[in-house]
Design an enzyme around this catalytic site. Structure first.
Site, PDB file in Angstrom:
ATOM      1  N   MET A  93      33.272  42.468  43.161  1.00  0.00           N
ATOM      2  CA  MET A  93      32.143  41.581  42.891  1.00  0.00           C
ATOM      3  C   MET A  93      32.458  40.748  41.662  1.00  0.00           C
ATOM      4  O   MET A  93      32.651  41.292  40.570  1.00  0.00           O
ATOM      5  CB  MET A  93      30.872  42.401  42.662  1.00  0.00           C
ATOM      6  CG  MET A  93      30.500  43.316  43.806  1.00  0.00           C
ATOM      7  SD  MET A  93      29.248  44.530  43.326  1.00  0.00           S
ATOM      8  CE  MET A  93      27.891  43.464  42.839  1.00  0.00           C
ATOM      9  N   GLY A 111      30.366  41.354  36.613  1.00  0.00           N
ATOM     10  CA  GLY A 111      31.416  41.643  37.585  1.00  0.00           C
ATOM     11  C   GLY A 111      31.695  43.131  37.722  1.00  0.00           C
ATOM     12  O   GLY A 111      31.524  43.902  36.790  1.00  0.00           O
ATOM     13  N   SER A 112      32.161  43.548  38.882  1.00  0.00           N
ATOM     14  CA  SER A 112      32.297  44.977  39.130  1.00  0.00           C
ATOM     15  C   SER A 112      32.928  45.221  40.502  1.00  0.00           C
ATOM     16  O   SER A 112      33.426  44.309  41.143  1.00  0.00           O
ATOM     17  CB  SER A 112      30.916  45.634  39.055  1.00  0.00           C
ATOM     18  OG  SER A 112      29.970  44.821  39.706  1.00  0.00           O
ATOM     19  N   ARG A 113      32.873  46.480  40.959  1.00  0.00           N
ATOM     20  CA  ARG A 113      33.438  46.836  42.251  1.00  0.00           C
ATOM     21  C   ARG A 113      32.588  47.913  42.903  1.00  0.00           C
ATOM     22  O   ARG A 113      32.012  48.764  42.218  1.00  0.00           O
ATOM     23  CB  ARG A 113      34.869  47.352  42.068  1.00  0.00           C
ATOM     24  CG  ARG A 113      35.679  47.361  43.353  1.00  0.00           C
ATOM     25  CD  ARG A 113      37.090  47.842  43.074  1.00  0.00           C
ATOM     26  NE  ARG A 113      37.239  49.257  43.374  1.00  0.00           N
ATOM     27  CZ  ARG A 113      38.220  50.021  42.915  1.00  0.00           C
ATOM     28  NH1 ARG A 113      39.120  49.522  42.096  1.00  0.00           N
ATOM     29  NH2 ARG A 113      38.301  51.290  43.261  1.00  0.00           N
TER      30      ARG A 113
END
Length: 218
Positions: A101, A187-189
């Protein structure tokens, strides 16, 4: 049948639906922008400040938007907006689908299947970029759902900027497919583990939409 998922309460600002958990970041930014705009006619300094603060406030509104979704049919749907970063077979027979993301994606995550939340575990860790292999040791929240496919694991992973994961629901909660379950700031995952025997329908590099993109194949 597809359905519209609207049950989770959320805030609204300037007509934009805002994700729960965004207020500590968003409200001070918007308040600063509003104050600098109000003073800009009387002060050149305030006018100079108004431009970047207003741009930042607009960016925050975009980052923390939480649009309604028409939930698509399918056994397993994407829990996150983003891009499929990797698809990896696991030693126990499951398949991990990792979705990256970016700061431009919606940061609200959704339940991939209907079921019961059997555990929500926060694991402290680092904050390297979520696209980096070392992000395996980042701060995370590990979810387990009891579903018609058995146990489904989903992991929210913090990135370099995302310094907090905000779960919306506790262990023991029954969820609908596509229901909002948590937020990762910036932001990330998000990783989802498909059970053995369940084929993957997405490809690396494919864009996903939470609650819309189907992850598995019949």
């Amino acid at each position: 049948m597809p359905h519209s998922q609207t049950s989770a309460p959320r805030d609204s600002l300037l007509g934009v639906r805002i994700a729960r958990g965004a207020s500590p970041w968003l409200l001070p930014t918007v308040a600063t922008a509003a104050l600098s705009l109000a003073r800009s006619r009387r002060s050149r300094r305030a006018a100079a400040i108004a431009v970047p603060t207003t741009a930042l406030a607009a960016g925050m509104l975009w980052f923390f938007r939480d649009p309604e979704r028409e939930i698509a049919p399918g056994r397993v749907i994407s829990p996150a907006d983003g891009v499929v970063q990797s698809i990896m077979p696991w030693k126990d027979g499951r398949t991990r689908v990792a979705i990256f993301m970016s700061p431009l994606n919606v940061h609200v995550n959704r339940a991939p299947l209907a079921g019961t939340v059997t555990s929500v575990e926060h694991i402290p860790g680092g904050f390297v970029p979520a696209f980096n292999k070392e992000s395996e040791n980042n701060e995370r929240v590990v979810w387990h759902f009891d579903t018609e496919l058995g146990d489904i694991e989903m992991v929210q992973i913090a990135g370099a900027v995302a310094r907090r994961i905000v779960p919306y629901i506790p262990q023991g909660t029954k969820v609908e497919q596509g229901e909002r379950i948590g937020l990762i700031r910036f932001g990330s995952r998000v990783d989802i583990y498909l059970p053995e025997g369940v084929d993957v329908a997405v490809e690396v590099g494919q864009t996903t939409t939470a609650g819309v993109t189907r992850i598995d194949r019949d």
